[in-house]
Scaffold this active site. Structure first.
Site, PDB file in Angstrom:
ATOM      1  N   ASP A  74       0.840  -1.202   0.000  1.00 48.99           N
ATOM      2  CA  ASP A  74       0.000   0.000   0.000  1.00 48.99           C
ATOM      3  C   ASP A  74       0.876   1.254   0.000  1.00 48.99           C
ATOM      4  O   ASP A  74       2.033   1.211   0.421  1.00 48.99           O
ATOM      5  CB  ASP A  74      -0.888   0.037   1.248  1.00 48.99           C
ATOM      6  CG  ASP A  74      -1.849  -1.138   1.298  1.00 48.99           C
ATOM      7  OD1 ASP A  74      -2.169  -1.687   0.230  1.00 48.99           O
ATOM      8  OD2 ASP A  74      -2.271  -1.490   2.417  1.00 48.99           O
TER       9      ASP A  74
HETATM   10  N1  URA Z   1      -1.205  -5.946   3.918  1.00 50.74           N
HETATM   11  C1  URA Z   1      -1.711  -4.691   3.927  1.00 50.74           C
HETATM   12  O1  URA Z   1      -2.727  -4.420   4.524  1.00 50.74           O
HETATM   13  N2  URA Z   1      -1.026  -3.745   3.246  1.00 50.74           N
HETATM   14  C2  URA Z   1       0.131  -3.986   2.582  1.00 50.74           C
HETATM   15  O2  URA Z   1       0.701  -3.066   2.002  1.00 50.74           O
HETATM   16  C3  URA Z   1       0.628  -5.289   2.604  1.00 50.74           C
HETATM   17  C4  URA Z   1      -0.062  -6.249   3.272  1.00 50.74           C
END
Ligand code: URA
Length: 237
Positions: free
Chosen positions: A104
Site C-alpha cells: 500500500d
Molecule cells: N497488507 C496490507 O494491509 N497492506 C500492505 O501493504 C501489505 C499487506
C-alpha cells in the site's frame, strides 16, 4: 539468441524506439566495430559487441533489486499523481523492470524489483504459499486470543477465511507492536485481518518475502542488487 537491435537498445534503457533509431541513423551505434545500419538488424547479445559512441554496452537479460519502499509512493511502474517505486531506481540497466506484488502507499519495506516475469509469477502464485512477514504498530491491545484467531483464520469478507497466519506480539498496550507472517497476498490483507478483530494498523512494514529479508542497512528509498546467495535462494525454491 538473435534479437532486433532497436529492441536490444531500448531494453537496455539507451532510449525510446525512436531515439535509438535516430542514434542508429547518426552512426552512433556500432556492431562489432561496424556502424549499425538498420534498427531491425539482428544481433546476438552473447557474441556481438555493441557500442554506443565507442562505449561497449553490456546486456543483462534479467535484473533483480531489493528495494526499501518508503511510505508515500505507489507500487506501480507509472502513476499520474504519485511517485512510483520505479522513480527511486535511477541506476538500473534495463527499462522493463517492475515491482513484484504491491505494498500500500503508506506501507514501507521490502519490495523485489525485477524484469523476471516467471519468477514474479512463482512468488505471487497463491498455490506457492510464499511467506511474507510484516512488522506493524496496531492501535489497540493485541491479545493471545488474536494469536489463536489468526492461527485459525479470520473473516475478511472473502469467500474463505484467511489461511493460518503466525502472529507474534512484541509489545502490548494501547499501541501494540507485532510481527505477522502470512502466506497469502490479498488486497490490504494485514489491515483487514486486524479490522476483523476490531483493531487498526497504524504503521506497516514488510520485513521479508520468501527467502529475502530486508537488510538493516538499507534505508527507506534505497535499493541494491540481489547478491548471489539471495538469487540462488529464490531460484531454488
Ligand atoms: N497488507 C496490507 O494491509 N497492506 C500492505 O501493504 C501489505 C499487506
Amino acid at each position: 539468441m538473435a534479437l532486433r537491435l532497436d529492441k536490444y537498445l531500448t531494453e537496455l534503457g539507451v532510449g525510446t524506439r525512436s531515439e535509438v533509431k535516430k542514434l542508429i541513423r547518426a552512426k552512433q551505434i556500432t556492431v562489432n566495430g561496424e556502424p549499425a545500419v538498420r534498427p531491425e538488424q539482428k544481433i546476438d547479445e552473447q557474441k556481438d559487441e555493441v557500442c554506443l559512441r565507442g562505449e561497449k554496452l553490456s546486456y543483462a537479460a534479467f535484473e533483480y533489486y531489493l528495494f526499501h519502499k518508503p511510505a508515500g509512493c505507489v507500487s506501480a511502474t507509472e502513476d499520474t499523481v504519485h511517485r512510483t517505486v520505479m522513480d527511486y531506481l535511477t541506476d538500473t540497466v534495463r527499462s522493463d523492470l517492475f515491482p513484484v506484488g504491491r505494498l500500500d502507499i503508506d506501507t514501507e519495506g521490502l519490495l523485489l524489483i525485477t524484469n523476471d516475469g516467471a519468477l514474479a509469477h512463482e512468488l505471487l502464485s497463491p498455490a506457492k504459499h510464499v511467506e511474507k512477514t510484516y512488522y506493524a504498530k496496531v492501535a489497540g491491545r493485541v491479545t493471545k486470543e488474536d494469536v489463536n484467531l489468526f492461527e485459525k483464520g479470520v473473516d475478511i469478507g472473502e469467500d474463505a477465511l484467511t489461511k493460518p497466519a503466525k502472529l507474534v506480539i512484541l509489545s502490548e498496550g494501547i499501541l501494540s507492536e507485532i510481527e505477522l507472517t502470512i502466506t497469502e497476498g490479498k488486497f490490504h490483507q494485514v489491515k483487514r485481518m486486524f479490522e476483523a478483530v476490531g483493531k487498526k494498523v497504524v504503521y506497516l512494514k514488510r520485513l521479508s518475502m520468501g527467502p529475502l529479508v530486508l537488510p538493516e542497512e538499507l534505508a527507506p528509498g534505497e535499493y541494491r542488487p540481489l547478491n548471489a546467495g539471495e538469487l540462488a535462494a529464490l531460484k531454488c525454491r
